[in-house]
Design a protein around this motif. Structure first.
Motif, mmCIF file in Angstrom:
data_model
loop_
_atom_site.group_PDB
_atom_site.id
_atom_site.type_symbol
_atom_site.label_atom_id
_atom_site.label_comp_id
_atom_site.label_asym_id
_atom_site.label_seq_id
_atom_site.Cartn_x
_atom_site.Cartn_y
_atom_site.Cartn_z
ATOM 1 N N CYS A 1 53.005 -4.476 16.647
ATOM 2 C CA CYS A 1 51.813 -5.001 15.962
ATOM 3 C C CYS A 1 51.652 -6.500 16.228
ATOM 4 O O CYS A 1 50.956 -7.194 15.485
ATOM 5 C CB CYS A 1 51.910 -4.762 14.453
ATOM 6 S SG CYS A 1 52.493 -3.132 13.968
ATOM 7 N N MET B 1 52.349 -11.005 10.235
ATOM 8 C CA MET B 1 51.106 -11.729 9.974
ATOM 9 C C MET B 1 51.358 -13.218 9.772
ATOM 10 O O MET B 1 50.603 -14.069 10.252
ATOM 11 C CB MET B 1 50.433 -11.119 8.733
ATOM 12 C CG MET B 1 49.285 -11.924 8.151
ATOM 13 S SD MET B 1 49.783 -13.167 6.892
ATOM 14 C CE MET B 1 50.319 -12.117 5.565
ATOM 15 N N TYR C 1 50.045 -9.128 13.542
ATOM 16 C CA TYR C 1 49.095 -8.270 12.838
ATOM 17 C C TYR C 1 49.780 -7.278 11.899
ATOM 18 O O TYR C 1 49.153 -6.313 11.472
ATOM 19 C CB TYR C 1 48.238 -7.504 13.849
ATOM 20 C CG TYR C 1 47.642 -8.376 14.920
ATOM 21 C CD1 TYR C 1 47.031 -9.590 14.607
ATOM 22 C CD2 TYR C 1 47.705 -7.999 16.263
ATOM 23 C CE1 TYR C 1 46.501 -10.397 15.589
ATOM 24 C CE2 TYR C 1 47.170 -8.806 17.257
ATOM 25 C CZ TYR C 1 46.572 -10.005 16.917
ATOM 26 O OH TYR C 1 46.047 -10.804 17.895
ATOM 27 N N GLN D 1 51.144 -6.664 8.292
ATOM 28 C CA GLN D 1 51.042 -7.232 6.955
ATOM 29 C C GLN D 1 51.963 -6.479 6.004
ATOM 30 O O GLN D 1 51.818 -5.267 5.804
ATOM 31 C CB GLN D 1 49.604 -7.142 6.437
ATOM 32 C CG GLN D 1 48.596 -7.889 7.289
ATOM 33 C CD GLN D 1 47.169 -7.627 6.846
ATOM 34 O OE1 GLN D 1 46.402 -6.978 7.558
ATOM 35 N NE2 GLN D 1 46.796 -8.135 5.676
ATOM 36 N N CYS E 1 49.670 -2.134 9.824
ATOM 37 C CA CYS E 1 49.828 -2.594 11.201
ATOM 38 C C CYS E 1 48.506 -2.423 11.944
ATOM 39 O O CYS E 1 48.010 -1.295 12.080
ATOM 40 C CB CYS E 1 50.932 -1.800 11.906
ATOM 41 S SG CYS E 1 50.986 -2.040 13.708
ATOM 42 N N SER E 2 47.930 -3.544 12.389
ATOM 43 C CA SER E 2 46.743 -3.465 13.247
ATOM 44 C C SER E 2 47.216 -3.275 14.683
ATOM 45 O O SER E 2 48.036 -4.063 15.189
ATOM 46 C CB SER E 2 45.913 -4.748 13.131
ATOM 47 O OG SER E 2 45.309 -4.847 11.867
ATOM 48 N N PRO F 1 40.900 -4.272 13.963
ATOM 49 C CA PRO F 1 41.558 -5.458 14.544
ATOM 50 C C PRO F 1 41.298 -6.721 13.736
ATOM 51 O O PRO F 1 40.298 -6.848 13.028
ATOM 52 C CB PRO F 1 40.923 -5.566 15.940
ATOM 53 C CG PRO F 1 40.257 -4.257 16.186
ATOM 54 C CD PRO F 1 39.881 -3.715 14.858
ATOM 55 N N TYR F 2 42.197 -7.692 13.896
ATOM 56 C CA TYR F 2 41.993 -9.034 13.346
ATOM 57 C C TYR F 2 40.797 -9.688 14.034
ATOM 58 O O TYR F 2 40.564 -9.490 15.226
ATOM 59 C CB TYR F 2 43.234 -9.891 13.574
ATOM 60 C CG TYR F 2 44.188 -9.921 12.399
ATOM 61 C CD1 TYR F 2 44.390 -11.083 11.675
ATOM 62 C CD2 TYR F 2 44.883 -8.779 12.000
ATOM 63 C CE1 TYR F 2 45.269 -11.132 10.601
ATOM 64 C CE2 TYR F 2 45.769 -8.813 10.926
ATOM 65 C CZ TYR F 2 45.948 -9.995 10.232
ATOM 66 O OH TYR F 2 46.805 -10.034 9.152
ATOM 67 N N HIS G 1 42.378 -8.469 6.434
ATOM 68 C CA HIS G 1 43.240 -9.190 7.369
ATOM 69 C C HIS G 1 43.577 -10.542 6.753
ATOM 70 O O HIS G 1 42.681 -11.237 6.262
ATOM 71 C CB HIS G 1 42.551 -9.372 8.711
ATOM 72 C CG HIS G 1 42.149 -8.085 9.353
ATOM 73 N ND1 HIS G 1 40.835 -7.689 9.484
ATOM 74 C CD2 HIS G 1 42.904 -7.087 9.880
ATOM 75 C CE1 HIS G 1 40.788 -6.510 10.080
ATOM 76 N NE2 HIS G 1 42.028 -6.116 10.328
#
Length: 947
Positions: free
Chosen positions: A279, A283, A288, A290, A307-308, A346-347, A462
């Motif tokens: 990921c 973060m 990505y 968290q 998890c992005s 996605p972020y 995010h």
């Protein structure tokens, strides 16, 4: 895809007791209105014996419509159409897109999930383990937003060889793991509820790959000593959308031991195939992954995380949320519903972390970095410091800010209990920091710290987090960098040698440039300039300006064309005792011989405060030129010099010419007047004289510019011939910085009555021109003169029995005139005495201009003639009073001052104008008699100009 995926149905039919020929049908009915949507048979009749079974296939039907529910029924008829047997049917809803696919056999947990989905208005399809061989397909899952992997009991989770259903054994087949990971990469979300099932079931004893997506390392914490409880749970992100409407206290009510989770996700792996590296990291570090809930005993043990991953991602929970969560419509603990509703994406671009697209600010400044940690350094502050917190970010997304404070006091100044934090949702909160301590000199306890954490979220949760610690410490606090400021200490011994010539831009900052003119010729030229940096300051200073050290640096000090100097310059360090004073001797000329090319000496100042902080550089630039450089005396070509000593009888005179050279800055001026004193008159008087054309001034002139100044001569003529000077002053610069001041004059011969000549016989007969009350020439005598025809007539032969007074002035008028003349003589005498010291300015003039001054008596004669008196009378008064005034100056002054504003009774001018001029002359320092004489003269000229 296979036949199941194209909605093809096969059925198995079993015949009854009687043999027969049968035709089988599939009928589809729209349940919304009962209309038939499809009817198809299986083909030719099939002969079946008693109790015989057969498989029946129908051609695929793709005529369904998205969102509709259909009744799909199967039945058979004898070949002659007779109904027989029973009808089988089921109801099916068709959709192009479904919210959630549930991969699990039915359990209490899947029931809870479906209940929440119903409350949320979301659609789903449940695929039991036996359906996976048909439907666990990448193409099939493209119609879903999310795949849910519910919590599994041990019996279902165990491998088939151990008597279980083999849930994770079948889920972990490599092709299926790939399907799940590709599903997330393409934008889907996988939500996994994972319990304490041990490493064998999760496949972790077979290596890091395991059976779960991303090789999730689920470790059991299923004992009373190891489980994550309410007291050991760290709610790392209480502001994430999945925590909406969550009462944190509800976590302590899961069981009698306040257990929250009996398993954790271990995120210590550094493999790029495992969480968190798959990921892109945590973060907090710019990745990505968290961690929403984690173990306080080991923050790398995650209880609930997101998890992005490319366009989608994964939600991992080791909490049995389907069991412990209240329903989705709960206002206190709808955790399961929140998770089901949340979709990972996605972020946003630019949403970086500390120093990489994101920074925290304090009073508008980014705190310094501690190189040992890479985070913000501890920031000291003074007692009762007021700090405003803010942030900067590179993302264009709208962000929500949550500020958490952990320390002795809250944002509003109230006391915080130990373990309790404060919260603010302002974008830029401001706080006064002080923990009261009456024993402290400042009233605030020293060494107290506050930990400030900023959490930022976009609309989809995010997050980024940055933090800083601040401490009250009046000893170490140094909030501001000092500011350097320096100026030239302008002193009288060199003020004319320093000239501001503009500014120089360096890094968008304007710095002064000065020209220094050395004193002394050739190699002896030098000049010591003093500098004053006492205005430098440090805002942290409790007294004084707070500057401990002044560091001066001189660079590029070398003669023009010499490049052998030290590029590092020369540094001069002064302590605070210097008070910022410093001097430097300039010797090197930095311009070429023509003055068109130059180098600049740069002087820099850096100041240091008591904490060792130093200022930005303060710069000054200097161009050094030799003595007398660049300022030549103006050269003027005159058009009127030929008038000197000539006869002049025009109404006006024009002084004209052009500037040949010397006007380097286009500020040469020319003035003209009838009296030299007019050049130093007040601006009000000059204005009044300019209105009457008795004084004039050119505009600013440059090389090659022409000028014309016209003066009015009409009021200067009398009934006698006389001379009149026109004074010309030219110079460079503005008052009081006039340079190259030069005064010249031309002397004009003014004929009587502006050139009007009497007949010689009329003159021989005793006639003469006299001035009337208006200052005009009138003929007085035996002869008469007709100004219209210009004819002269001898009247001596006519009868003269009439009144003798017709041709001249009566006795009374002559007596009054004599008294007035006496007053003017005395006043003029005082004026002449006042002007004696100024007469030297006219000496030594060259060329066609006047050179030597007249003697006092002759000068006084000319002044009286200019005022309208006959030459004989003027000379008689001059002979009588000039000598007398010289002999008895002390006695003359009181007599003249007795009636300073007196004027002749017959004078033809306005009393108010006379009084105005008189007051102006007195204000300029003239004595009363001189002021009265001047005032009378100018008042008469003004009256004549108005006629």
């Amino acid at each position: 895809i296979d036949s199941a995926l194209t909605h093809s149905w096969d059925i198995q039919a079993t015949n009854g007791v009687l043999a027969g020929d049968y035709v089988f049908y599939m009928e589809v009915t729209d349940m919304a209105d009962g209309s038939q949507a499809h009817l198809v048979d299986s083909g030719p009749a099939v002969t079946l014996q008693s109790q015989e079974k057969t498989s029946v296939s129908f051609t695929p039907w793709n005529g369904w419509m998205d969102g509709k529910t259909y009744n799909i029924s199967f039945y058979g008829l004898l070949s002659d159409g007779t109904e027989t047997g029973n009808e089988r049917y089921f109801h099916a809803s068709f959709a192009d897109h479904v919210d959630i696919a549930i991969l699990s056999d039915t359990s209490s947990r899947t029931t809870a999930i479906k209940q929440d989905l119903a409350l949320l208005g979301m659609t789903y399809t449940q695929y039991e383990i036996n359906d996976w061989s048909t439907y666990f397909d990448a193409g099939w899952f493209t119609h879903y937003d999310k795949i849910v992997l519910p919590w599994q009991e041990v019996l279902v989770a165990k491998d088939t060889q151990f008597g279980g259903d083999g849930y994770y054994q079948k889920l972990g087949e490599p092709a299926r793991r790939t399907v799940l990971e590709n599903f997330m990469s393409a934008g889907g979300t996988v939500q996994a509820h994972l319990g304490p099932l041990g490493s064998q079931i999760y496949g972790l004893d077979q290596g890091l790959a395991g059976r779960l997506p991303f090789g999730l390392d689920i470790q059991s914490r299923d004992t009373a000593e190891t489980q994550v409880t309410y007291s050991t749970m760290d709610l790392a992100d209480p502001f994430h959308p999945v925590m909406d409407n969550i009462d944190v206290n509800a976590f302590q009510g899961f069981d009698a031991n306040s257990g929250v989770a009996q398993a954790v996700l271990n995120t210590k792996s550094v493999s790029t195939n495992n969480v968190p590296e798959t990921c892109n990291g945590y973060m907090e570090d710019g990745g990505y992954f968290q961690r929403l809930i984690r173990s306080a005993e080991d923050i790398q043990d995650t209880v609930l995380g997101v998890c992005s991953y490319f366009s989608g991602g994964m939600i991992i929970s080791t909490i049995d949320v389907a069991t412990h969560s209240e329903r989705a419509d709960s206002s206190t603990f709808p955790l399961l519903g929140n998770l089901l509703e949340y979709q990972v994406n996605p972020y946003p671009d630019g949403f970086g972390t500390l120093g990489n697209g994101l920074d925290l600010t304090i009073n508008g400044d980014v705190p310094s970095i501690d190189p040992s940690t890479g985070k913000y350094a501890l920031r000291y502050m003074k007692s009762d410091a007021i700090l405003e917190f803010g942030y900067t970010t590179s993302t264009t997304e709208t962000l929500e800010a949550d500020w958490i404070i952990d320390g002795p006091t809250n944002w509003d100044g109230t006391t915080l209990a130990s373990g309790v934090t404060g919260h603010s949702t302002e974008d830029a909160p401001t706080m006064t920091f002080c923990k009261a301590d009456l024993a402290s000199q400042t009233g605030c306890a020293q060494g107290e710290q506050w930990h400030i954490t900023l959490m930022l979220h976009d609309a989809n949760g995010h997050a980024r987090t940055i933090d800083v610690t601040v401490e009250t410490n009046d000893v170490y606090a140094d909030e501001f960098r000092p500011e350097a400021d320096a100026v030239i200490d302008m002193r009288t011994d060199y003020e004319d040698n320093v000239e501001f010539i503009g500014t120089k831009t360096v890094s968008n900052q304007e710095w002064d440039v000065h020209r220094i003119i050395l004193q002394g010729e050739g190699d002896d030229g030098e000049l010591v300039i003093h500098f004053d940096a006492s205005n430098s300051s440090d805002q942290d200073a409790l007294d004084g300006n707070g500057i401990e050290t002044y560091e001066w640096k001189v660079l590029f000090d070398a003669p023009y064309g010499d490049d052998s100097f030290d590029l590092d310059g020369h540094t001069f360090t002064q302590t605070a005792a210097s008070g910022g004073e410093w001097s430097y001797k300039f010797k090197n000329v930095t311009v070429d011989s023509t003055g068109t090319t130059e180098n600049q000496i740069r002087i820099e100042l850096i100041v240091y405060d008591s904490a060792g902080k130093f200022s930005e550089k303060h710069r000054m630039y200097f161009v050094i030129v030799p003595e007398g450089f660049g300022d030549e005396e103006p050269a003027i070509q005159w058009d009127t010099v030929q008038l000197n000593a000539s006869k002049f009888q025009e109404d006006t005179i024009t002084i004209s010419g052009s500037v040949l050279s010397g006007a380097e800055t286009s500020e040469v001026y020319v003035e003209a007047a009838f009296f030299q004193e007019n050049f130093s008159a007040s601006s009000v008087m000059k204005y009044n004289m300019s209105v009457q054309n008795l004084w004039g001034k050119s505009p600013a002139l440059g090389d090659g510019d022409r000028f014309d100044i016209t003066l009015d001569m009409s009021g200067l003529y009398s009934n006698e011939s006389r001379t009149q000077r026109v004074y010309i002053k030219y110079y460079e610069g503005d008052y009081p910085n006039e340079r190259w001041v030069t005064i010249k004059w031309i002397e004009l011969n003014l004929p009587a009555c502006q050139g009007l000549e009497a007949d010689p016989q009329a003159m021989d007969a005793g006639g003469e021109f006299i001035l009337d009350a208006n200052g005009d020439c009138q003929w007085s005598g035996a002869w008469s003169y007709d100004p219209t025809t210009g004819e002269w007539t001898d009247n001596t032969q006519s009868n003269n029995d009439g009144d003798d007074t017709a041709g001249g002035l009566d006795t009374t008028m002559l007596l009054i005139g004599g008294l007035v003349l006496l007053l003017i003589v005395i006043g003029s005498l005082m004026f002449m005495r006042r002007g004696d010291d100024k007469e030297d300015a006219f000496g030594g003039m060259e060329g066609a201009f006047g050179a030597d001054a007249l003697d006092p008596t002759e000068q006084y004669v000319q002044q009286l003639i200019a005022q309208g008196y006959p030459e004989e009378t003027a000379r008689a008064f001059a002979a009588q009073y000039v000598g007398g005034a010289a002999a008895q100056p002390a006695a003359a002054e009181p007599a003249a001052a007795a009636q300073p504003a007196a004027q002749p009774a017959e004078a033809a001018f306005d009393q108010a104008i006379y009084e105005q001029y008189y007051q102006q002359f007195v204000g300029q320092g003239y004595d009363a008699a001189t002021a009265a004489a001047y005032a009378q003269q100018y008042a008469i000229q003004y009256a004549q100009s108005q006629q």
